[in-house]
Enzyme design. Structure first.
Site: not given
Ligand SMILES: *Cc1c(COP(=O)(O)O)cnc(C)c1O
Length: 393
Positions: A152, A180, A200, A326
């Site tokens: 990410n 991602q 997600s 952060c």
């Molecule tokens: C954003 C992200 C998550 C978390 O997903 P959420 O739906 O915000 O809980 C987990 N792993 C990676 C690589 C992400 O970029």
């Protein structure tokens, strides 16, 4: 009105208008609980199945292998904790990497507190897992390998197929956090030997608070939420029907537009990288040059504080992200940038720019023109830079 340029699509994306439109009826006229008997509500069962089918097709999986969750973090937690519980009698060793999302890293720490042994693999300077190191880390009591599909922060895509093959050669389960990658690059769970996969909604122009975990048939995994019989008794709770419809619609849209979107964003990304590297001195591109997400660029600028850079970009209407952790309110540089070998002071001066299908070349030009000025301005105020110039002149 001032400009507004959103280049933080790895943090979250705008929900696509057609996704919102598809969701709306499920808040209002079609609000029924899918578990109810009467037709008005029971029809929502079929709606959920249709979304499951869309997602399964996108992965080369079976519909019955898709479990809806409240997002990427829940899917990651579920995959690790439930595997540990179901397979803990066979062994207590788990392998993951130093560059995972905190949803994996902190779950790993939690499992360590429960008596599991977790190996966090190093990566090379491009952020790629070293396959030899992975093979060497495998022990007779290893029950799970969890390696993210794409990072990410720096966008590096892992050799997932090779990693999956190594896992399966040793009879070890393989989980990948594809939050991602899903919707950005083509994924096939069989080709890549994936047993579990997290994704997600809000990272692919879908809504927040909805995601899924793919669980291969035959993998023994415990329920994550106990209660009703939803999600084949593995994840209780009245289904988030609008969210599921949003996720399905977003996945469908992402798959259908992937090729064209990816080509366009890759070209824009490379244009941006080229301009930055040509026009801003003492700058480094983080992550793999070619094996990276189409929309991700991550730079480190020497003699710069990432936080100041973000604030000044914000004043120009540009939303971006730095490489510091952060989230925890700490000033530690990102664990990912440290893992690829950046010294603290360089990791601190990092900037992540992640594009969307709405990003234009004009946007990129505006961002780089401003970035150049801001970097110059901040360096002028840096005593370190002053010393450096004196020494080198
Ligand atoms: C954003 C992200 C998550 C978390 O997903 P959420 O739906 O915000 O809980 C987990 N792993 C990676 C690589 C992400 O970029």
């Amino acid at each position: 009105m001032g400009r507004f340029i959103y280049l933080d699509n790895a943090a979250t994306t705008k929900t696509a208008p057609e996704v919102v439109e598809a969701m709306l009826p499920y808040f209002t006229e079609k609000f029924g609980n899918p578990s109810s008997v009467y037709g008005f509500a029971a029809a929502n069962k079929d709606v959920i199945t249709a979304q499951r089918d869309i997602i399964a097709r996108a992965l080369g999986a079976k519909s019955s292998e898709i479990y809806f969750t409240a997002g990427g973090s829940e899917s990651d937690n579920w995959a690790l904790k439930a595997t540990a519980e179901a397979y803990g009698h066979k062994g207590k060793h788990i392998i993951t990497t130093k560059i995972e999302h905190h949803a994996i890293l902190h779950t790993g720490e939690y499992l360590e507190s429960k008596g599991f042994d977790v190996t966090y693999l190093d990566v090379d300077e491009d952020g790629v897992v070293k396959l030899e190191e992975l093979k060497n880390a495998i022990r007779p009591d290893t029950i799970l390998i969890s390696v993210m599909y794409a990072n990410n922060e720096i966008g590096t895509i892992q050799p997932i197929k090779e990693i999956g093959a190594i896992a399966h050669e040793h009879g070890i389960l393989f989980h990948t956090d594809a939050v991602q990658a899903f919707g950005q690059v083509p994924i096939n769970v069989d080709e890549c030997h994936i047993d579990m996969l997290s994704a997600s909604g809000h990272k692919l122009n879908g809504p927040k608070g909805i995601g899924f975990l793919y669980i291969r048939t035959g993998v023994k995994i415990r329920s994550f939420v106990h209660g009703g019989a939803q999600e084949r008794k593995r994840r209780a709770g009245t289904e988030n029907v609008p969210g599921i419809v949003g996720l399905g619609t977003a996945a469908d849209r992402a798959v259908k537009t992937m090729e064209e979107r990816s080509a366009r964003e890759t070209a824009l990304r490379d244009y941006m990288i080229e301009r930055v590297q040509k026009e801003i001195p003492y700058c480094r591109l983080n992550g793999h040059k070619t094996d990276r997400l189409p929309n991700n660029a991550n730079f480190s600028f020497r003699f710069i504080e990432g936080e100041s850079l973000l604030i000044m970009l914000d004043m120009k209407g540009i939303c971006a992200s730095s490489g510091s952790a952060c989230t925890s309110g700490s000033l530690d540089p990102s664990h990912v940038l440290l893992a690829i070998g950046l010294p603290h002071e360089i990791a601190h001066g990092s900037l992540r720019l992640t594009l969307s299908d709405e990003t234009t070349k004009e946007d990129i030009d505006y961002v780089i023109d401003n970035l150049k000025e801001i970097v110059e301005h901040l360096r002028k105020m840096s005593p370190l830079y002053e010393d450096f110039v004196k020494k080198n002149s």
